[in-house]
Write a protein that holds these residues in place. Structure first.
Motif, PDB file in Angstrom:
ATOM      1  N   ASP A  51       1.021  -1.307   0.171  1.00 55.44           N
ATOM      2  CA  ASP A  51      -0.061  -0.511  -0.128  1.00 55.44           C
ATOM      3  C   ASP A  51       0.789   1.787  -0.203  1.00 55.44           C
ATOM      4  OD1 ASP A  51      -1.678   2.257   1.630  1.00 55.44           O
ATOM      5  OD2 ASP A  51      -3.011   1.018   1.522  1.00 55.44           O
ATOM      6  N   ARG A  52       0.762   1.901  -1.365  1.00 56.03           N
ATOM      7  CA  ARG A  52       1.921   2.942  -1.432  1.00 56.03           C
ATOM      8  C   ARG A  52       2.028   4.230  -0.310  1.00 56.03           C
ATOM      9  NH1 ARG A  52       1.031   3.687  -7.615  1.00 56.03           N
ATOM     10  NH2 ARG A  52      -0.631   1.968  -7.082  1.00 56.03           N
ATOM     11  N   GLN A  53       0.137   4.483   0.654  1.00 54.86           N
ATOM     12  CA  GLN A  53       0.172   5.656   1.605  1.00 54.86           C
ATOM     13  C   GLN A  53       0.556   5.131   2.755  1.00 54.86           C
ATOM     14  OE1 GLN A  53      -4.250   6.779   1.563  1.00 54.86           O
ATOM     15  NE2 GLN A  53      -3.985   7.833   2.558  1.00 54.86           N
ATOM     16  N   LEU A  54       0.823   3.723   3.019  1.00 51.57           N
ATOM     17  CA  LEU A  54       0.972   3.261   3.948  1.00 51.57           C
ATOM     18  C   LEU A  54       2.225   3.406   3.806  1.00 51.57           C
ATOM     19  CD1 LEU A  54      -1.388   0.326   5.241  1.00 51.57           C
ATOM     20  CD2 LEU A  54      -1.095   2.743   6.018  1.00 51.57           C
ATOM     21  N   ALA A  55       2.923   2.813   3.392  1.00 48.68           N
ATOM     22  CA  ALA A  55       4.663   3.301   2.582  1.00 48.68           C
ATOM     23  C   ALA A  55       4.961   4.706   3.271  1.00 48.68           C
ATOM     24  CB  ALA A  55       4.811   2.331   1.733  1.00 48.68           C
ATOM     25  N   GLY A  56       4.329   5.643   2.491  1.00 52.59           N
ATOM     26  CA  GLY A  56       4.994   6.907   2.977  1.00 52.59           C
ATOM     27  C   GLY A  56       4.876   7.318   4.228  1.00 52.59           C
ATOM     28  N   VAL A  57       3.635   7.222   4.918  1.00 50.08           N
ATOM     29  CA  VAL A  57       3.538   7.152   5.992  1.00 50.08           C
ATOM     30  C   VAL A  57       4.611   7.082   6.758  1.00 50.08           C
ATOM     31  CG1 VAL A  57       2.471   6.702   7.623  1.00 50.08           C
ATOM     32  CG2 VAL A  57       1.362   7.735   6.035  1.00 50.08           C
ATOM     33  N   ALA A  58       5.063   5.500   6.523  1.00 48.47           N
ATOM     34  CA  ALA A  58       5.701   4.643   6.969  1.00 48.47           C
ATOM     35  C   ALA A  58       7.335   5.760   7.473  1.00 48.47           C
ATOM     36  CB  ALA A  58       6.156   3.217   6.590  1.00 48.47           C
ATOM     37  N   LEU A  59       7.874   5.834   6.086  1.00 51.25           N
ATOM     38  CA  LEU A  59       9.210   6.314   5.514  1.00 51.25           C
ATOM     39  C   LEU A  59       8.612   7.457   6.378  1.00 51.25           C
ATOM     40  CD1 LEU A  59       9.587   5.846   1.827  1.00 51.25           C
ATOM     41  CD2 LEU A  59      11.235   4.813   3.350  1.00 51.25           C
ATOM     42  N   ALA A  60       7.676   8.498   6.449  1.00 50.79           N
ATOM     43  CA  ALA A  60       8.375  10.046   6.891  1.00 50.79           C
ATOM     44  C   ALA A  60       7.848   9.358   8.722  1.00 50.79           C
ATOM     45  CB  ALA A  60       6.537   9.895   6.436  1.00 50.79           C
TER      46      ALA A  60
END
Length: 271
Positions: free
Chosen positions: A94-103
């Motif tokens: 899930d790219r949205q979750l991945a973006g949150v995780a990276l942040a």
């Protein structure tokens, strides 16, 4: 598969990691290991490759080996029919979750070096500035981080300029473990995965296709990402070159990948 030949060998399924396990440092498989696997399969066992590499980074190795069975790739995300060159199942991040995780991870440890594996039989591996990848593996450079999110992904790779792999993996779990899975798969290889995904996930799917179970399985590996596969299997064998975390949960430790550790165990078990 008939029951009679399977009785000649104590396991009906042999699951092997690739790097640091089946493969030597030069990505070859020794004649001794090939012969041992051939003897075990002739005795009734099936062999499944289970690797953290996605299909595009695995296919050339399987083709060179003449391997035509099922392979579990992408840390469990993909089940691949090597003989048919066909992707049977695929799980994406899930790219949205991945973006949150990276942040969240960068908020704790500072800027990361990034790479990402795109989904599909021919999915590119995008590599950003500073990320170190072996020259043997094809990759596509990117400079704009927004390029990461333009197509479905299997995983994101992260590196840090100062933290060790173990330290980075632990920090990533602490900061973002509720959003993504975190796997440490080798030197310089810390990955963000769909939450709950592991090698055990893909191996269980592949085994089911063959009518086999966890109780039928002996597994070989060398890194912490192999821990779920060992937990799923009846017997887990760590290479002598394995990470200490994997050795701690292994049922036995064999010789190294350079010393044909898989063959040593299989030849002992063969009648």
């Amino acid at each position: 598969m008939s029951d009679a030949p399977a009785a000649a060998f104590p396991y009906r399924l042999i699951a092997t990691d690739l790097d640091g396990t089946l493969l030597r440092a030069d990505e070859s498989v020794s004649a001794r290991t090939r012969d041992a696997l051939a003897a075990a399969t002739a005795a009734g066992a099936a062999h499944i490759v289970v690797t953290g590499r996605a299909v595009p980074w695995t296919r050339h190795i399987l083709d060179d080996l003449g391997y035509d069975g099922l392979a579990v790739c992408g840390q469990g995300a993909q089940v691949y029919d090597a003989g048919a060159h066909r992707l049977l199942t695929s799980v994406t991040l899930d790219r949205q979750l991945a973006g949150v995780a990276l942040a969240k991870i960068e908020a704790e440890v500072g800027p990361l070096y990034l790479a990402a594996s795109r989904d599909g039989l021919d999915g590119e591996v995008l590599v950003g500035p500073g990320y170190a990848v072996t020259d043997r593996l094809p990759s596509t450079p990117f400079t704009d981080a927004s390029d990461l999110w333009t197509a479905p992904l299997n995983k994101i790779y992260i590196q840090h300029p100062e933290l060790s792999d173990d330290e980075l993996a632990e920090a990533a779990r602490r900061a973002a473990g509720g959003f993504v899975g975190v796997a440490m798969a080798g030197e310089g290889v810390v990955e963000l995965l769909p939450l709950g995904l592991s090698k055990a996930t893909g191996l269980s799917l592949a085994a089911r296709r063959l009518g086999l179970r966890s109780a039928d399985t002996i597994a070989f590996g060398d890194m912490p990402n192999d821990i779920p596969m060992f937990a799923w299997s009846a017997h887990g064998v760590a290479m002598s070159n394995a990470h200490d975390e994997l050795k701690a949960v292994a049922d036995e430790v064999t010789t190294s990948n350079e010393e044909d550790g898989i063959a040593a165990v299989l030849n002992r078990l063969l009648p």
